[in-house]
Design a protein around this motif. Structure first.
Motif, PDB file in Angstrom:
ATOM      1  N   ILE A  78       2.635   2.573   0.433  1.00  0.00           N
ATOM      2  CA  ILE A  78       2.388   1.301  -0.256  1.00  0.00           C
ATOM      3  C   ILE A  78       2.150   1.568  -1.736  1.00  0.00           C
ATOM      4  N   LEU A  79       2.721   0.709  -2.582  1.00  0.00           N
ATOM      5  CA  LEU A  79       2.377   0.705  -4.002  1.00  0.00           C
ATOM      6  C   LEU A  79       1.339  -0.393  -4.204  1.00  0.00           C
ATOM      7  N   GLU A  80       0.103   0.010  -4.420  1.00  0.00           N
ATOM      8  CA  GLU A  80      -0.987  -0.958  -4.499  1.00  0.00           C
ATOM      9  C   GLU A  80      -0.871  -1.810  -5.759  1.00  0.00           C
ATOM     10  N   PRO A  81      -0.888  -3.145  -5.608  1.00  0.00           N
ATOM     11  CA  PRO A  81      -0.811  -4.003  -6.795  1.00  0.00           C
ATOM     12  C   PRO A  81      -2.002  -3.780  -7.722  1.00  0.00           C
ATOM     13  N   LEU A  82      -1.782  -4.033  -8.972  1.00  0.00           N
ATOM     14  CA  LEU A  82      -2.768  -3.986 -10.045  1.00  0.00           C
ATOM     15  C   LEU A  82      -3.179  -2.565 -10.423  1.00  0.00           C
ATOM     16  N   SER A  83      -3.540  -1.719  -9.439  1.00  0.00           N
ATOM     17  CA  SER A  83      -3.905  -0.345  -9.768  1.00  0.00           C
ATOM     18  C   SER A  83      -2.674   0.534  -9.973  1.00  0.00           C
ATOM     19  N   GLY A  84      -1.552   0.175  -9.309  1.00  0.00           N
ATOM     20  CA  GLY A  84      -0.336   0.988  -9.374  1.00  0.00           C
ATOM     21  C   GLY A  84      -0.413   2.254  -8.557  1.00  0.00           C
ATOM     22  N   GLU A  85      -1.473   2.431  -7.773  1.00  0.00           N
ATOM     23  CA  GLU A  85      -1.632   3.654  -6.976  1.00  0.00           C
ATOM     24  C   GLU A  85      -0.666   3.660  -5.791  1.00  0.00           C
ATOM     25  N   HIS A  86       0.006   4.800  -5.588  1.00  0.00           N
ATOM     26  CA  HIS A  86       0.833   4.944  -4.393  1.00  0.00           C
ATOM     27  C   HIS A  86      -0.034   5.464  -3.257  1.00  0.00           C
ATOM     28  N   ILE A  87      -0.048   4.721  -2.163  1.00  0.00           N
ATOM     29  CA  ILE A  87      -0.830   5.114  -0.993  1.00  0.00           C
ATOM     30  C   ILE A  87       0.132   5.687   0.037  1.00  0.00           C
ATOM     31  N   PRO A  88       0.012   6.968   0.380  1.00  0.00           N
ATOM     32  CA  PRO A  88       0.976   7.590   1.292  1.00  0.00           C
ATOM     33  C   PRO A  88       0.817   7.078   2.713  1.00  0.00           C
ATOM     34  N   PRO A  89       1.852   7.246   3.532  1.00  0.00           N
ATOM     35  CA  PRO A  89       1.810   6.717   4.905  1.00  0.00           C
ATOM     36  C   PRO A  89       0.598   7.185   5.708  1.00  0.00           C
ATOM     37  N   GLU A  90       0.196   8.431   5.516  1.00  0.00           N
ATOM     38  CA  GLU A  90      -0.921   8.963   6.309  1.00  0.00           C
ATOM     39  C   GLU A  90      -2.259   8.330   5.940  1.00  0.00           C
ATOM     40  N   ALA A  91      -2.320   7.616   4.814  1.00  0.00           N
ATOM     41  CA  ALA A  91      -3.560   6.961   4.398  1.00  0.00           C
ATOM     42  C   ALA A  91      -3.584   5.493   4.793  1.00  0.00           C
ATOM     43  N   ILE A  92      -2.597   5.045   5.568  1.00  0.00           N
ATOM     44  CA  ILE A  92      -2.505   3.662   6.005  1.00  0.00           C
ATOM     45  C   ILE A  92      -2.937   3.561   7.462  1.00  0.00           C
ATOM     46  N   THR A  93      -3.766   2.579   7.772  1.00  0.00           N
ATOM     47  CA  THR A  93      -4.218   2.330   9.139  1.00  0.00           C
ATOM     48  C   THR A  93      -3.726   0.962   9.596  1.00  0.00           C
ATOM     49  N   ILE A  94      -3.228   0.897  10.827  1.00  0.00           N
ATOM     50  CA  ILE A  94      -2.817  -0.378  11.413  1.00  0.00           C
ATOM     51  C   ILE A  94      -3.639  -0.602  12.676  1.00  0.00           C
ATOM     52  N   GLN A  95      -4.372  -1.712  12.725  1.00  0.00           N
ATOM     53  CA  GLN A  95      -5.316  -1.954  13.813  1.00  0.00           C
ATOM     54  C   GLN A  95      -4.933  -3.130  14.708  1.00  0.00           C
ATOM     55  N   GLY A  96      -3.689  -3.554  14.660  1.00  0.00           N
ATOM     56  CA  GLY A  96      -3.259  -4.642  15.526  1.00  0.00           C
ATOM     57  C   GLY A  96      -2.030  -5.325  14.972  1.00  0.00           C
ATOM     58  N   PRO A  97      -1.468  -6.277  15.716  1.00  0.00           N
ATOM     59  CA  PRO A  97      -0.199  -6.903  15.324  1.00  0.00           C
ATOM     60  C   PRO A  97      -0.310  -7.991  14.262  1.00  0.00           C
ATOM     61  N   ASN A  98      -1.523  -8.460  13.966  1.00  0.00           N
ATOM     62  CA  ASN A  98      -1.674  -9.460  12.900  1.00  0.00           C
ATOM     63  C   ASN A  98      -1.836  -8.706  11.583  1.00  0.00           C
TER      64      ASN A  98
END
Length: 293
Positions: free
Chosen positions: A58-78
């Motif tokens: 993810i390219l985080e809006p406003l900060s411009g920080e790139h967040i790599p896939p391993e730093a992303i958590t998905i906790q459900g379908p919503n």
């Protein structure tokens, strides 16, 4: 004969590419309604969008920080609520994207007097980390709190303690559905904003209709809530056991209410972007309210 290379499984389809960064604004339900069916159809592409996000980050809006896939958590379908990175949800990143397009940079945002109507969330922590405390005011509604929050400022959105024209920007996430008197809250927020100031907010939306779904009312005479449907409660860090009662699911009449309260320019942003990690559930993205004083 040389064998043709296999097509990459990560190559997004044309439909997914259309959700690379989608941003539209609407001033009324009449403007939004003709697009509703196509948007719901695009909602069928969300799982494919998630795959791209999990591959690229993810390219985080406003900060411009790139967040790599391993730093992303998905906790459900919503995914509006469950796609988490840097402590932010999808709907939080949608708010950051609107702020980015309205103000340009964190430096510019840091010069404003900002009132954030939350203090314990990941979004509040993110804002404090990037803006500091000099121009950022945070609060919670602490009535009937189940724990001691002595270090957090208590504010009732229907009776704000701040002077007229105190802030340049109010950020209010996922609260409109819990406010007893939303018209009064809108008037209070308009009061404490400076001329030209903005309210930027999210809330659960009955996005397919004009009228709000009213589920409960507060009876001023009796001092008690009156249920009109089965009681619905949302999770609340201030009241983790009881939760927070839902009075309404706002519809597009929210725009009329804000205008009546004193806001001159009110629009609904619809944002969807796997690039920025802004994804939803039924709709492919997130609705963000922006109202200018």
């Amino acid at each position: 004969m040389a064998q043709a290379p296999e097509r990459s499984t990560l190559m997004p389809s044309e439909g997914v590419l259309s959700l690379h960064e989608l941003h539209r604004t609407y001033a009324s339900f009449a403007e939004f309604q003709p697009n509703l069916m196509s948007l719901l159809q695009q909602g069928g592409l969300i799982e494919d969008c998630i795959q791209v996000t999990q591959a690229l980050g993810i390219l985080e809006p406003l900060s411009g920080e790139h967040i790599p896939p391993e730093a992303i958590t998905i906790q459900g379908p919503n995914y509006r609520e469950s796609l988490i990175a840097n402590g932010l949800l999808s709907r939080n990143r949608a708010v950051l994207r609107v702020l980015e397009q309205s103000y340009g940079s964190l430096e510019a945002l840091g010069q404003l007097d900002v009132y954030l109507v939350e203090a314990l969330t990941g979004f509040a922590l993110w804002m404090r980390r990037h803006l500091g405390d000099e121009h950022l005011t945070c609060s919670e509604f602490l009535n009937d709190a189940e724990n001691n929050f002595a270090d957090i400022h208590n504010e009732d959105l229907c009776a704000l303690s701040y002077s007229d024209a105190s802030f340049d920007l109010i950020l209010c996430n996922e609260l409109f559905e819990h406010v007893r008197d939303l018209d009064l809250a809108f008037r209070e927020m308009a009061r404490v904003l400076r001329p030209g100031g903005r309210l930027i907010a999210t809330c659960p939306m009955a996005f397919g209709q004009q009228d709000s779904i009213v589920k409960a009312r507060f009876n001023e005479a009796s001092g008690h809530d009156e249920l009109l449907t089965e009681a619905e409660f949302h999770g609340d860090p201030i009241r983790p056991e009881a939760g927070s009662l839902v009075y309404r699911i706002p519809g597009w009449d929210l725009i009329d209410q804000l205008q009546t309260a004193g806001f001159s320019d009110v629009v609904m942003h619809h944002l969807a972007s796997w690039k920025h990690g802004i994804l939803g559930s039924d709709l492919p993205g997130v609705l963000v309210i922006e109202a200018q004083r």
